[in-house]
Motif scaffolding. Structure first.
Motif, PDB file in Angstrom:
ATOM      1  N   PRO A 216      80.607-128.471 -34.385  1.00 26.35           N
ATOM      2  CA  PRO A 216      81.427-127.408 -34.982  1.00 26.35           C
ATOM      3  C   PRO A 216      81.251-127.318 -36.497  1.00 26.35           C
ATOM      4  CG  PRO A 216      82.709-128.646 -33.378  1.00 26.35           C
ATOM      5  CD  PRO A 216      81.423-129.394 -33.576  1.00 26.35           C
ATOM      6  N   GLU A 217      81.219-128.484 -37.161  1.00 23.94           N
ATOM      7  CA  GLU A 217      81.060-128.468 -38.615  1.00 23.94           C
ATOM      8  C   GLU A 217      79.665-127.976 -39.010  1.00 23.94           C
ATOM      9  OE1 GLU A 217      84.332-130.956 -37.479  1.00 23.94           O
ATOM     10  OE2 GLU A 217      82.201-131.229 -36.983  1.00 23.94           O
ATOM     11  N   LEU A 218      78.659-128.386 -38.227  1.00 25.40           N
ATOM     12  CA  LEU A 218      77.300-127.944 -38.529  1.00 25.40           C
ATOM     13  C   LEU A 218      77.179-126.434 -38.399  1.00 25.40           C
ATOM     14  CD1 LEU A 218      74.340-128.558 -39.154  1.00 25.40           C
ATOM     15  CD2 LEU A 218      73.971-128.880 -36.692  1.00 25.40           C
ATOM     16  N   LEU A 219      77.760-125.897 -37.353  1.00 25.52           N
ATOM     17  CA  LEU A 219      77.703-124.445 -37.172  1.00 25.52           C
ATOM     18  C   LEU A 219      78.498-123.731 -38.262  1.00 25.52           C
ATOM     19  CD1 LEU A 219      78.029-124.241 -33.282  1.00 25.52           C
ATOM     20  CD2 LEU A 219      75.971-123.919 -34.674  1.00 25.52           C
ATOM     21  N   GLY A 220      79.597-124.364 -38.678  1.00 27.10           N
ATOM     22  CA  GLY A 220      80.339-123.786 -39.791  1.00 27.10           C
ATOM     23  C   GLY A 220      79.519-123.766 -41.065  1.00 27.10           C
ATOM     24  N   LEU A 221      78.737-124.825 -41.286  1.00 28.13           N
ATOM     25  CA  LEU A 221      77.877-124.901 -42.454  1.00 28.13           C
ATOM     26  C   LEU A 221      76.796-123.828 -42.427  1.00 28.13           C
ATOM     27  CD1 LEU A 221      77.324-126.670 -44.991  1.00 28.13           C
ATOM     28  CD2 LEU A 221      75.768-128.005 -43.571  1.00 28.13           C
ATOM     29  N   LEU A 222      76.350-123.487 -41.195  1.00 29.93           N
ATOM     30  CA  LEU A 222      75.267-122.504 -41.032  1.00 29.93           C
ATOM     31  C   LEU A 222      75.779-121.113 -40.680  1.00 29.93           C
ATOM     32  CD1 LEU A 222      72.851-124.755 -38.928  1.00 29.93           C
ATOM     33  CD2 LEU A 222      72.791-124.343 -41.401  1.00 29.93           C
ATOM     34  N   ARG A 223      77.078-120.884 -40.915  1.00 29.95           N
ATOM     35  CA  ARG A 223      77.668-119.639 -40.421  1.00 29.95           C
ATOM     36  C   ARG A 223      77.091-118.387 -41.079  1.00 29.95           C
ATOM     37  NH1 ARG A 223      81.404-122.436 -43.332  1.00 29.95           N
ATOM     38  NH2 ARG A 223      82.097-121.540 -45.312  1.00 29.95           N
ATOM     39  N   GLU A 224      76.486-118.534 -42.252  1.00 25.24           N
ATOM     40  CA  GLU A 224      75.900-117.368 -42.916  1.00 25.24           C
ATOM     41  C   GLU A 224      74.488-117.079 -42.427  1.00 25.24           C
ATOM     42  OE1 GLU A 224      77.683-115.491 -44.783  1.00 25.24           O
ATOM     43  OE2 GLU A 224      79.401-116.838 -44.726  1.00 25.24           O
ATOM     44  N   ASP A 225      73.951-117.931 -41.584  1.00 25.25           N
ATOM     45  CA  ASP A 225      72.592-117.726 -41.077  1.00 25.25           C
ATOM     46  C   ASP A 225      72.604-116.554 -40.096  1.00 25.25           C
ATOM     47  OD1 ASP A 225      70.129-117.927 -39.581  1.00 25.25           O
ATOM     48  OD2 ASP A 225      69.942-119.979 -40.357  1.00 25.25           O
ATOM     49  N   THR A 226      71.878-115.504 -40.386  1.00 26.75           N
ATOM     50  CA  THR A 226      71.897-114.299 -39.549  1.00 26.75           C
ATOM     51  C   THR A 226      71.310-114.553 -38.158  1.00 26.75           C
ATOM     52  OG1 THR A 226      69.780-113.600 -40.513  1.00 26.75           O
ATOM     53  CG2 THR A 226      71.795-112.761 -41.530  1.00 26.75           C
ATOM     54  N   ARG A 227      70.453-115.555 -38.042  1.00 24.83           N
ATOM     55  CA  ARG A 227      69.913-115.862 -36.712  1.00 24.83           C
ATOM     56  C   ARG A 227      71.009-116.370 -35.785  1.00 24.83           C
ATOM     57  NH1 ARG A 227      65.249-119.710 -38.881  1.00 24.83           N
ATOM     58  NH2 ARG A 227      67.070-120.305 -40.145  1.00 24.83           N
ATOM     59  N   LEU A 228      71.902-117.186 -36.315  1.00 24.62           N
ATOM     60  CA  LEU A 228      73.041-117.639 -35.515  1.00 24.62           C
ATOM     61  C   LEU A 228      73.986-116.488 -35.207  1.00 24.62           C
ATOM     62  CD1 LEU A 228      74.090-121.111 -36.992  1.00 24.62           C
ATOM     63  CD2 LEU A 228      73.217-120.635 -34.710  1.00 24.62           C
ATOM     64  N   GLN A 229      74.187-115.635 -36.179  1.00 21.71           N
ATOM     65  CA  GLN A 229      75.071-114.493 -35.965  1.00 21.71           C
ATOM     66  C   GLN A 229      74.526-113.583 -34.861  1.00 21.71           C
ATOM     67  OE1 GLN A 229      75.452-112.656 -39.811  1.00 21.71           O
ATOM     68  NE2 GLN A 229      76.684-114.342 -40.654  1.00 21.71           N
ATOM     69  N   ARG A 230      73.207-113.347 -34.894  1.00 22.79           N
ATOM     70  CA  ARG A 230      72.617-112.506 -33.851  1.00 22.79           C
ATOM     71  C   ARG A 230      72.716-113.179 -32.484  1.00 22.79           C
ATOM     72  NH1 ARG A 230      68.712-111.449 -37.930  1.00 22.79           N
ATOM     73  NH2 ARG A 230      67.326-113.038 -37.086  1.00 22.79           N
ATOM     74  N   TYR A 231      72.563-114.501 -32.473  1.00 23.12           N
ATOM     75  CA  TYR A 231      72.693-115.240 -31.209  1.00 23.12           C
ATOM     76  C   TYR A 231      74.091-115.072 -30.630  1.00 23.12           C
ATOM     77  CZ  TYR A 231      73.249-119.188 -28.037  1.00 23.12           C
ATOM     78  OH  TYR A 231      73.530-119.963 -26.946  1.00 23.12           O
ATOM     79  N   ALA A 232      75.121-115.272 -31.475  1.00 21.77           N
ATOM     80  CA  ALA A 232      76.497-115.113 -30.987  1.00 21.77           C
ATOM     81  C   ALA A 232      76.755-113.685 -30.539  1.00 21.77           C
ATOM     82  CB  ALA A 232      77.476-115.525 -32.089  1.00 21.77           C
ATOM     83  N   GLU A 233      76.170-112.743 -31.230  1.00 17.59           N
ATOM     84  CA  GLU A 233      76.352-111.339 -30.846  1.00 17.59           C
ATOM     85  C   GLU A 233      75.768-111.073 -29.455  1.00 17.59           C
ATOM     86  OE1 GLU A 233      75.074-106.877 -32.393  1.00 17.59           O
ATOM     87  OE2 GLU A 233      74.163-108.654 -33.265  1.00 17.59           O
ATOM     88  N   ARG A 234      74.559-111.566 -29.212  1.00 23.06           N
ATOM     89  CA  ARG A 234      73.943-111.338 -27.913  1.00 23.06           C
ATOM     90  C   ARG A 234      74.752-111.981 -26.785  1.00 23.06           C
ATOM     91  NH1 ARG A 234      69.150-112.536 -30.838  1.00 23.06           N
ATOM     92  NH2 ARG A 234      69.209-114.689 -30.065  1.00 23.06           N
ATOM     93  N   GLN A 235      75.324-113.142 -27.067  1.00 18.09           N
ATOM     94  CA  GLN A 235      76.042-113.863 -26.031  1.00 18.09           C
ATOM     95  C   GLN A 235      77.420-113.270 -25.739  1.00 18.09           C
ATOM     96  OE1 GLN A 235      74.921-116.634 -24.210  1.00 18.09           O
ATOM     97  NE2 GLN A 235      72.933-116.205 -25.146  1.00 18.09           N
ATOM     98  N   LEU A 236      78.128-112.774 -26.757  1.00 21.27           N
ATOM     99  CA  LEU A 236      79.567-112.490 -26.598  1.00 21.27           C
ATOM    100  C   LEU A 236      79.983-111.043 -26.819  1.00 21.27           C
ATOM    101  CD1 LEU A 236      80.934-115.614 -28.538  1.00 21.27           C
ATOM    102  CD2 LEU A 236      80.705-115.343 -26.066  1.00 21.27           C
TER     103      LEU A 236
END
Length: 540
Positions: free
Chosen positions: A437-457
């Motif tokens: 959770p903390e690692l993902l919070g640290l990387l929360r500005e990474d657009t690749r993660l944002q796009r991943y969450a968008e595709r999933q949810l």
């Protein structure tokens, strides 16, 4: 026309005087005192007396034909001793009147006292020599006076506009072309300008070397290295010293350099007395930032600079600590000062300074590596008392050399950034506390993660928005319960039948199988990314 000498306003040297045409035609030959030829000639004195010291003040070049010189060797030694004791610049003997050759006894006496002795094989007009050299000296003195006014104007302008101490030190080094160090009374190097030189040879073992160089009443070479030193004061008296490291161990100081050092010391004293000066914190901050950004040329340079500031880098375990706090500079300007004072009471040797807005860096050196946890806890308690519960203290892994401290610093910084919010039960955090959770919070500005969450949810979120539904909270409860439907239903406050129906709808909308561990993990990561983000998912 003789070449132009002394463009910076200092006295001509004996070596330069001997090259003047008015003396060169006498075919001068140096018989003794070669090591003193670069000493200054402050005046020329023609005398045939056996007691010339009664009429000299030091720095004079004595011209003689040797007419009154005695034959006795002991009397010749006494004559030379007078010149040496008064500090004469040298002795020139013109051959032809008394001597065809300078006596061996006179040469030996001058060599014994290292007094420059020069013979002139041909006769010259002494009046022409004195006029030529005196003209050079007067011209040099006039140039020095004019340069002195320029130097005065430079430092006056800097003082009037409130220049910071770094600029004053930098200006001093630029005007003299020599390294300059500003130290406090405990011989810690707070600021230095080395003009591109590496730190290690200049400030290595600084405290020991500085203690060997006392502060003279007037600026003259001091200590075994011939430093020029000027005292800096504050409201309470002596505060520190400004040190000019000239390569002029056995020579007189450049008068212009003396002027620059005097004016710089006055400007620094006025800056100290103008108000509260946080110079130590500025010095700590500068070194910490240089370490973090790897701006030192080598580990040896980094170690020399840190040790010169009072941090025992050798034989200690070094730990980087990052304190993240929510305050701005306008709300509390001297948090690092208060933390440094409190930390000093614990006996911990450390550099403390603001490294960025909302960040305070601590670099601590511990003789016992196992002592880091109690020290980190003390820093955490102190931080909580000073800054409140929203502050986070993160400690990077210990290193044995400053060459590895940048990596430790980066890990501490990432840990401090990831731990949000801080647990009230924890006084400090280490990189191992950064989990998914903390690692993902640290990387929360990474657009690749944002796009991943968008595709999933995105389908789930859109369904809840259209229908006022609660599928996303139901999924979050299911994932938090590690797939235990009964526990998840209870946490969601639903009956099992209603909850199972929602899980079936989630599977249908997302096209997934919630019984699959891999798919549950994928969705869990997406939910954690969503929860960590401070902005809405793209496209949602």
């Amino acid at each position: 026309m003789p070449p132009r000498h002394h463009v910076r306003g200092h006295f001509p040297t004996l070596r330069e005087v001997l090259r003047l045409p008015v003396l060169a035609e006498g075919m001068p030959r140096v018989l003794a005192g070669e090591s003193q030829l670069d000493g200054p000639v402050r005046w020329v004195h023609v005398t045939e007396l056996l007691n010339p010291a009664d009429f000299l003040e030091g720095g004079e070049l004595v011209l003689t034909t040797g007419m009154p010189h005695p034959e006795d060797a002991s009397e010749l030694r006494g004559y030379v001793d007078q010149l040496a004791d008064i500090g004469a610049a040298g002795l020139i003997v013109e051959l032809g009147y008394r001597y065809r050759k300078v006596p061996h006894e006179l040469v030996a006496a001058c060599r014994a006292r290292d007094v420059p002795l020069v013979e002139l094989a041909r006769g010259v007009r002494f009046i022409d020599v004195t006029q030529t050299v005196h003209a050079l000296i007067l011209d040099a003195q006039g140039a020095l006076l004019r340069r002195g006014r320029d130097i005065q104007d430079i430092f006056t302008a800097l003082t009037l506009r409130g220049a910071d101490p770094e600029e004053l030190v930098h200006t001093t080094a630029e005007l003299t072309g020599a390294p300059v160090v500003l130290e406090d009374l405990t011989h810690r190097v707070l600021m230095c300008e080395l003009l591109g030189r590496p730190y290690e040879p200049v400030v290595s073992a600084w405290s020991r070397r500085s203690r060997a160089a006392p502060t003279p009443e007037r600026i003259t070479p001091s200590g075994p290295e011939g430093w020029l030193i000027a005292a800096v004061q504050d409201h309470h008296g002596p505060w520190g010293r400004l040190v000019l490291l000239e390569d002029r161990l056995n020579a007189e100081p450049d008068p212009e350099h003396v002027l620059v050092l005097e004016r710089a010391a006055v400007a620094l004293t006025m800056a100290r007395q103008a108000g509260q000066a946080w110079w130590e914190r500025r010095a700590h901050r500068s070194v910490l930032r240089d370490l973090y950004e790897r701006r030192f040329r080598s580990p040896a340079d980094a170690r020399a600079r840190a040790e010169a500031l009072g941090l025992p880098a050798f034989g200690h375990r070094l730990f980087a600590v990052v304190i993240r706090h929510p305050y701005t500079a306008t709300e509390d300007e001297h948090l690092d000062e208060r933390i440094a004072k409190a930390l000093a009471h614990t006996g911990v040797r450390a550099l403390v300074g603001e490294t960025a807005p909302g960040r305070i860096g601590v670099l601590m050196a511990l003789a016992q590596a196992s002592a880091w946890q109690p020290v980190a806890e003390r820093i955490g308690r102190l931080t909580r008392e000073e800054l409140g519960p929203r502050a986070v203290v993160a400690v990077g892994p210990g290193v044995t050399d400053l060459g590895g401290i940048a990596r430790s610093w980066q890990e501490a910084e990432q840990t401090a950034e990831a731990i949000t919010p801080a647990s009230p039960e924890r006084w400090f955090y280490v990189p191992a506390d950064v989990r998914l959770p903390e690692l993902l919070g640290l990387l929360r500005e990474d657009t690749r993660l944002q796009r991943y969450a968008e595709r999933q949810l995105t389908r789930l979120i859109e369904h809840d928005d259209r229908n006022g539904g609660d599928l996303l909270p139901a999924l979050r409860a299911y994932l938090a319960a590690a797939g235990n439907k009964s526990v998840a239903a209870k946490r969601a406050g639903m009956s099992r039948q209603a909850y199972y129906q929602r899980l079936h709808t989630i599977e249908r909308l997302l096209g997934c199988d919630l019984e699959s561990g891999l798919q549950r993990t994928s969705l869990h990561v997406a939910v954690l990314v969503l929860d960590a983000g401070e902005t809405t998912l793209p496209g949602v």
